[in-house]
Design a protein around this motif. Structure first.
Motif, mmCIF file in Angstrom:
data_model
loop_
_atom_site.group_PDB
_atom_site.id
_atom_site.type_symbol
_atom_site.label_atom_id
_atom_site.label_comp_id
_atom_site.label_asym_id
_atom_site.label_seq_id
_atom_site.Cartn_x
_atom_site.Cartn_y
_atom_site.Cartn_z
ATOM 1 N N GLY A 1 4.622 -38.920 32.208
ATOM 2 C CA GLY A 1 5.935 -38.453 31.777
ATOM 3 C C GLY A 1 6.535 -39.432 30.793
ATOM 4 O O GLY A 1 6.203 -40.613 30.782
ATOM 5 N N ILE A 2 7.432 -38.925 29.935
ATOM 6 C CA ILE A 2 8.164 -39.755 28.986
ATOM 7 C C ILE A 2 9.637 -39.535 29.308
ATOM 8 O O ILE A 2 10.108 -38.396 29.323
ATOM 9 C CB ILE A 2 7.844 -39.348 27.539
ATOM 10 N N TYR A 3 10.361 -40.604 29.589
ATOM 11 C CA TYR A 3 11.727 -40.502 30.093
ATOM 12 C C TYR A 3 12.721 -41.112 29.113
ATOM 13 O O TYR A 3 12.409 -42.082 28.412
ATOM 14 C CB TYR A 3 11.837 -41.215 31.445
ATOM 15 N N GLY A 4 13.912 -40.535 29.093
ATOM 16 C CA GLY A 4 14.991 -41.043 28.252
ATOM 17 C C GLY A 4 16.325 -40.553 28.786
ATOM 18 O O GLY A 4 16.382 -39.647 29.621
ATOM 19 N N ALA A 5 17.428 -41.151 28.301
ATOM 20 C CA ALA A 5 18.764 -40.747 28.729
ATOM 21 C C ALA A 5 19.706 -40.786 27.535
ATOM 22 O O ALA A 5 19.483 -41.531 26.569
ATOM 23 C CB ALA A 5 19.271 -41.663 29.841
#
Length: 143
Positions: A24-28
């Motif tokens: 997964g590739i996560y960001g906010a």
């Protein structure tokens, strides 16, 4: 999601499992000022740490949109060989367990036969049921 196969389809959608591919590739993104964290592979902790630090620096910024990207791939569906019956057992028909129906006379013929027998005065004593149209054998007697 392991695999998604649509019946009759020629393609299969599945997660990318190649070496080095992230799970997964996560960001906010801050919903107050639209500032974004960087994207991080396989670990949500740096994104969470960024959100906490951003709120510490901006106490009214407390809502974030967290995004997750999952890499997928599309491959041809592998051919599945047809199962062959065991050599010592005969092939089964789809309705092998259903008892075959007893043949019946057509409705018009049953009605005509019933009328003719009633008119002639013959009685069937054994073996023929005109009402069901099943003929097994018959014994005739005159009335």
């Amino acid at each position: 999601m392991d695999h998604t196969v649509i019946k009759g389809a020629e393609w299969m959608l599945s997660p990318e499992t190649a070496e080095g591919a992230p799970q997964g590739i996560y960001g906010a993104q801050c919903l107050t000022c639209a500032e974004e964290s960087g994207l991080v592979d396989d670990d949500t902790r740096p994104v969470g740490a960024w959100a906490i630090a951003h709120t510490r620096d901006n106490p009214t910024h407390r809502q974030f949109l967290v995004t997750t990207h999952k890499p997928w791939r599309v491959d041809p569906v592998p051919a599945i060989p047809a199962a062959e019956p065991e050599p010592d057992q005969p092939p089964q028909t789809p309705r092998a367990h259903v008892k075959p129906r007893t043949p019946r006379l057509p409705r018009a013929l049953r009605s005509a036969l019933r009328r003719a027998l009633a008119y002639s005065g013959l009685l069937f004593l054994v073996g023929m049921s005109v009402a069901s149209g099943v003929v097994v054998g018959m014994t005739l007697a005159t009335a």
